[in-house]
Design an enzyme around this catalytic site. Structure first.
Site, PDB file in Angstrom:
ATOM      1  N   TYR A  43       0.918  -1.213   0.052  1.00  0.00           N
ATOM      2  CA  TYR A  43      -0.113  -0.053  -0.075  1.00  0.00           C
ATOM      3  C   TYR A  43       0.951   1.176   0.087  1.00  0.00           C
ATOM      4  O   TYR A  43       2.115   1.412   0.333  1.00  0.00           O
ATOM      5  CB  TYR A  43      -0.816  -0.085   1.322  1.00  0.00           C
ATOM      6  CG  TYR A  43      -1.731  -1.074   1.389  1.00  0.00           C
ATOM      7  CD1 TYR A  43      -2.496  -1.597   0.142  1.00  0.00           C
ATOM      8  CD2 TYR A  43      -2.666  -1.435   2.451  1.00  0.00           C
ATOM      9  CE1 TYR A  43      -3.413  -2.698   0.292  1.00  0.00           C
ATOM     10  CE2 TYR A  43      -3.492  -2.431   2.574  1.00  0.00           C
ATOM     11  CZ  TYR A  43      -3.926  -3.142   1.429  1.00  0.00           C
ATOM     12  OH  TYR A  43      -4.761  -4.077   1.544  1.00  0.00           O
ATOM     13  N   SER A  44       0.137   2.467  -0.307  1.00  0.00           N
ATOM     14  CA  SER A  44       1.179   3.554  -0.205  1.00  0.00           C
ATOM     15  C   SER A  44       1.698   3.976   1.011  1.00  0.00           C
ATOM     16  O   SER A  44       2.866   4.449   1.071  1.00  0.00           O
ATOM     17  CB  SER A  44       0.117   4.781  -0.648  1.00  0.00           C
ATOM     18  OG  SER A  44      -0.829   5.189  -0.121  1.00  0.00           O
ATOM     19  N   GLU A  45       1.165   3.469   2.184  1.00  0.00           N
ATOM     20  CA  GLU A  45       1.724   3.484   3.377  1.00  0.00           C
ATOM     21  C   GLU A  45       1.294   2.683   4.384  1.00  0.00           C
ATOM     22  O   GLU A  45       0.136   2.234   4.414  1.00  0.00           O
ATOM     23  CB  GLU A  45       1.491   5.003   4.244  1.00  0.00           C
ATOM     24  CG  GLU A  45       2.623   5.879   3.900  1.00  0.00           C
ATOM     25  CD  GLU A  45       2.245   6.970   2.910  1.00  0.00           C
ATOM     26  OE1 GLU A  45       3.125   7.883   2.450  1.00  0.00           O
ATOM     27  OE2 GLU A  45       1.188   7.149   2.393  1.00  0.00           O
ATOM     28  N   THR A  46       2.346   2.060   5.205  1.00  0.00           N
ATOM     29  CA  THR A  46       1.867   1.329   6.213  1.00  0.00           C
ATOM     30  C   THR A  46       2.318   2.031   7.590  1.00  0.00           C
ATOM     31  O   THR A  46       3.476   2.543   7.931  1.00  0.00           O
ATOM     32  CB  THR A  46       2.368  -0.105   6.433  1.00  0.00           C
ATOM     33  OG1 THR A  46       1.791  -0.829   5.185  1.00  0.00           O
ATOM     34  CG2 THR A  46       2.185  -0.973   7.521  1.00  0.00           C
ATOM     35  N   PHE A 202       2.302   9.915  -6.445  1.00  0.00           N
ATOM     36  CA  PHE A 202       3.215   9.898  -5.198  1.00  0.00           C
ATOM     37  C   PHE A 202       4.347   8.938  -5.737  1.00  0.00           C
ATOM     38  O   PHE A 202       4.594   7.901  -5.068  1.00  0.00           O
ATOM     39  CB  PHE A 202       2.431   9.074  -4.135  1.00  0.00           C
ATOM     40  CG  PHE A 202       3.042   8.589  -2.722  1.00  0.00           C
ATOM     41  CD1 PHE A 202       3.993   9.433  -2.498  1.00  0.00           C
ATOM     42  CD2 PHE A 202       2.837   7.625  -2.275  1.00  0.00           C
ATOM     43  CE1 PHE A 202       4.613   9.401  -1.166  1.00  0.00           C
ATOM     44  CE2 PHE A 202       3.364   7.223  -0.918  1.00  0.00           C
ATOM     45  CZ  PHE A 202       4.250   8.024  -0.737  1.00  0.00           C
TER      46      PHE A 202
END
Length: 270
Positions: A43-46, A202
């Site tokens: 995912y784009s962030e964790t 991103f």
């Protein structure tokens, strides 16, 4: 591997919003392990909660690198905690500073950003990289860099169609952003003084586009205030062009320079 929860943020539909990984017990994980988990999750962030108590330290990793702050993963983490300990206020200690989050009975989270600022933007080759022309820009939304925990270049476009036709040079934009310490581009089209549509490339996170970007929403609130375009509440629509619609609410208070960003989060089935 650590127990990774998966949530969709800024939506009430697990198929919408921006997916975030959440690790609630990451105290024993080192940097390399957190980075490896974020890359595997994809995912784009964790978000990794590395401690307990009244103020909980949190770190955020994209598949490629650590970032100082991430809004959608903050919302996801706050809701995940509220489901386990009950609604109320949670304070996260991030690399950008302390970020309080209030989760209500409906599991809607409202984060309060660190103190924001806005600065001049260096466009250099970015329009060419985006395959835009100067005529595509909205003159009433001049380019600026907004900060509310991370840096975002804000570019306003004159038409919704220009926003829909996003097709940029990934490698060139990555290099441009790394040189300027940018986390995303906040590309915006104004539907009305209180409603905007946004898209966020991103590449520095190894992701072509974010379907919901809470940190950029906070920076955008600061941008609107700087330009004298602030309204008490702003609604941002994001992710529609990706098939993951997101709804982000931005609140600007006259007595507080910090920006409040609100949205729901829901678990994604394993």
């Amino acid at each position: 591997m650590a127990d990774v929860l998966r949530y969709a943020a800024f939506t009430t539909d697990p198929a919408g919003g921006n997916p975030a990984g959440v690790v609630l017990d990451a105290g024993g994980l080192d940097d390399d392990t957190m980075q490896a988990i974020a890359a595997e999750v994809g995912y784009s962030e964790t978000a990794f909660v590395t401690g307990e108590g009244a103020v909980r330290p949190v770190r955020y990793f994209s598949p490629k690198a650590e970032v100082p702050f991430c809004g959608h993963a903050t919302v996801a983490t706050a809701v995940a905690l509220a489901e386990r300990i009950g609604p109320g206020e949670i304070v996260f200690d991030t690399k950008a500073g302390r970020v309080p989050v209030v989760v209500d009975e409906e599991l809607r989270a409202t984060l309060t950003s660190v103190e924001p600022h806005v600065e001049a933007a260096d466009l250099a080759d970015v329009l060419d990289i985006l395959r835009w022309s100067p005529d595509d820009l909205d003159p009433e939304l001049p380019p600026r860099v907004g900060y509310a925990g991370a840096r975002h270049l804000v570019l306003g476009t004159a038409t919704r169609q220009r926003l829909a036709d996003l097709d940029y040079d990934f490698d060139r934009l990555l290099a441009y952003m790394l040189e300027r310490d940018l986390t995303t581009l906040q590309l915006v089209w104004r539907e009305s003084p209180t409603v905007y549509h946004v898209r966020d490339p991103f590449p520095v996170g190894g992701v072509v586009e974010d379907p919901a970007t809470g940190a950029a929403a906070a920076a955008f609130g600061a941008y609107l205030r700087e330009l004298g375009l602030a309204q008490p509440t702003i609604t941002l629509h994001q992710g529609h062009d990706l098939g993951r619609p997101s709804l982000i609410t931005v609140e600007l208070r006259p007595d507080d320079p910090r920006i409040r960003v609100s949205g729901h989060a829901v678990p994604i089935a394993s």
